[in-house]
Design an enzyme around this catalytic site. Structure first.
Site, PDB file in Angstrom:
ATOM      1  N   ASP A  59       0.834  -1.190   0.000  1.00 33.32           N
ATOM      2  CA  ASP A  59       0.000   0.000   0.000  1.00 33.32           C
ATOM      3  C   ASP A  59       0.877   1.252   0.000  1.00 33.32           C
ATOM      4  O   ASP A  59       1.929   1.292   0.646  1.00 33.32           O
ATOM      5  CB  ASP A  59      -0.890  -0.029   1.254  1.00 33.32           C
TER       6      ASP A  59
ATOM      7  N   GLU B 262      13.787 -15.210  -1.854  1.00 32.32           N
ATOM      8  CA  GLU B 262      14.052 -16.441  -1.100  1.00 32.32           C
ATOM      9  C   GLU B 262      12.841 -17.370  -1.132  1.00 32.32           C
ATOM     10  O   GLU B 262      12.967 -18.593  -1.111  1.00 32.32           O
ATOM     11  CB  GLU B 262      14.366 -16.120   0.358  1.00 32.32           C
TER      12      GLU B 262
END
Length: 528
Positions: free
Chosen positions: A204, A261
């Site tokens: 956001d 990752e």
């Protein structure tokens, strides 16, 4: 190894935004919840959705309906608990659907423990988690920055004699992203959810985290009227110093290493309406993508449609998230006509998005052709409704999802959190599922057609229209898309060995390879 083995999971995917409060209520308390979403996973899988973006579900006093977070690593009881969330992730994954959460890192709630501590005084260890400044020489705010929701972006704190900053409501104080401790806190927050199986985050206010280090006033474009519409107030300034600072990229590069990752999708609410500006926000080594908002502001006009897709597609490509609507803007069918013509135009625009580079996302109910719900004035709840003369606030696009013809359109047996007039039965999912020529059937067929066609990742767009006129036409590899934006029937001629694989109305390929396209009609073809 094939391309599909190496490309990120989100390339070639189709997303669906869920405004959790209004999607599905499982326990009849008037609020949507995780169990409600779980009950609709079969519906979403059948529609052809690849991932769900769910609006904030963290504990919150709901001053801005969840975008004021009081705790980042828990669930607001309105929506369930962590076990309910884990069950949703598991069920969605079993159905081949990814889960993308909404992260709100620009600001917290004023009820967050960090801000409660920070308010105790300048010596508190959490004071520097937020942005505090002494008054200007005249005793007023430190600079001329204004909030997105109207009014100054500063609120005076009587206890300490300083102002704190907020790009939104005073109940949403901005975090100080120049404090290394904030970086460390959010590293842990991200890992908390990624370890629970979240497949990505929508960030956001992605352009607003860092502020100018000197807190310089923004250049004024027109005189600021503090009583004006919130859009007018914000657009009175060139936002040179409060948002879109280059240092934002350092945060996103740091997060990118974490997301990579997990093979997770990092994308943002990148609210900028210039293609070059979006390209600057998405340099390639930070966020994987960002939403493009210009299509939510256009009129139904071929030049405006082209302006909103051609240049940005060339500059940003696969990093774009395409959307015709969201929980913050009037629904696209409302803007494009507020009737079946508006619904047809929205469908045609989504057809255009579906085969361009990037990731298309539809907002809940868009597949039903929903126009804005009718919220009586006395029941409006949007905190900016009274200060939004342009759109009248965001309540209309946030009304509960109409599932059936029952009370409250099958959303809940009790009065929903946001009261609106009952929708016509034709607007409900129950009435449209499986019905030929329904809006649901058109969207379902679009998503399944898209999935059945050759992988277009990495292929360039070739525009076959002249750049003028009512017909918008492009090809990408063997797939072509044609849309008629006019109010009259238009005819195009395809090359030999072309086959129509999707259409929004009755259209046939003649023996001379011509197709007559009705007003707001669109079709997709495949050629050898």
């Amino acid at each position: 190894m094939t391309l599909s083995d190496t490309k990120p999971w989100w390339q070639g995917s189709f997303g669906y935004q869920i405004y959790i409060r209004s999607f599905a209520d499982s326990n009849n308390d008037g609020y949507g919840d995780f169990q409600g979403i779980r009950s609709k996973i079969p519906y979403l899988k059948d529609l052809g959705i690849d991932f769900l973006w769910i609006t904030p579900f963290y504990p919150s006093p709901m001053a801005d309906w969840g975008y004021d977070v009081a705790e980042y690593c828990d669930i607001d009881p309105t929506f369930g608990n962590l076990d309910d969330f884990d069950a949703l992730v598991e069920q969605a994954h079993e159905s081949g659907i990814k889960i993308v959460a909404d992260l709100v890192p620009n600001h917290t709630s004023d009820q967050h423990k960090w801000f409660k501590e920070a308010r105790k005084g300048p010596e508190n260890e959490f004071r520097d988690y937020y942005i505090w400044k002494d008054p200007a020489p005249d005793g007023g705010p430190p600079n001329n920055w204004v909030a997105y929701f109207g009014g100054p972006a500063w609120t005076f704190d009587e206890t300490s004699g300083q102002y704190y900053m907020h790009l939104f409501l005073p109940e949403q104080p901005d975090l100080n992203w120049r404090n290394p401790k904030i970086l460390e806190e959010f590293d842990q927050i991200l890992r908390f959810w990624l370890e629970r199986g979240v497949d990505g985050f929508r960030i956001d206010v992605a352009g607003g985290l860092m502020k100018d280090e000197q807190f310089r006033s923004n250049p004024e474009i027109t005189p600021w009227d503090p009583e004006g519409d919130r859009w007018e107030q914000f657009e009175s300034f060139e936002h040179r110093y409060d948002i879109f600072q280059k240092e934002n990229h350092e945060i996103f590069r740091r997060w990118r290493s974490i997301f990579d990752e997990y093979g997770a999708y990092l994308h943002g609410e990148t609210y900028i309406l210039e293609p070059s500006g979006l390209a600057e926000l998405l340099p390639g080594d930070g966020m994987h993508g960002g939403f493009w908002f210009e299509p939510m502001h256009i009129e139904w006009d071929p030049s405006e449609i082209r302006r909103s897709i051609v240049e940005v597609s060339e500059l940003v490509g696969e990093r774009i998230l395409w959307a015709a609507g969201s929980h913050d803007m009037p629904r696209s069918p409302t803007r494009f006509g507020n009737n079946d013509l508006g619904r047809s135009r929205t469908l045609a625009l989504n057809v255009v998005f579906s085969f361009l580079p990037g990731v298309p996302v539809i907002y809940q109910g868009e597949e039903l052709g929903l126009i804005d719900g009718d919220v009586p004035e006395e029941h409006k709840l949007d905190p900016v409704a009274l200060n939004d003369k342009q759109f009248g606030g965001r309540d209309g696009c946030r009304t509960p999802m109409p599932w059936s013809s029952g009370s409250n359109n099958g959303f809940s047996e009790t009065q929903p959190w946001l009261i609106s007039k009952q929708r016509d039965v034709s607007e409900t999912a129950e009435a449209q599922i499986g019905k030929p020529e329904s809006w649901h059937s058109f969207y379902k067929e679009l998503l399944h057609t898209r999935r059945s066609l050759p992988d277009l990742t990495g292929l360039a767009v070739t525009w076959l229209d002249s750049g003028q006129g009512p017909v918008i036409w492009y090809e990408r590899g063997p797939v072509g898309v044609v849309v008629n934006t006019s109010s009259e029937t238009e005819t195009v001629k395809l090359s030999l060995n072309s086959e129509i694989v999707y259409k929004t109305s009755q259209m046939e390929l003649s023996e001379s390879q011509e197709v007559a396209i009705p007003a707001a009609g669109a079709f997709v073809y495949l050629r050898d």
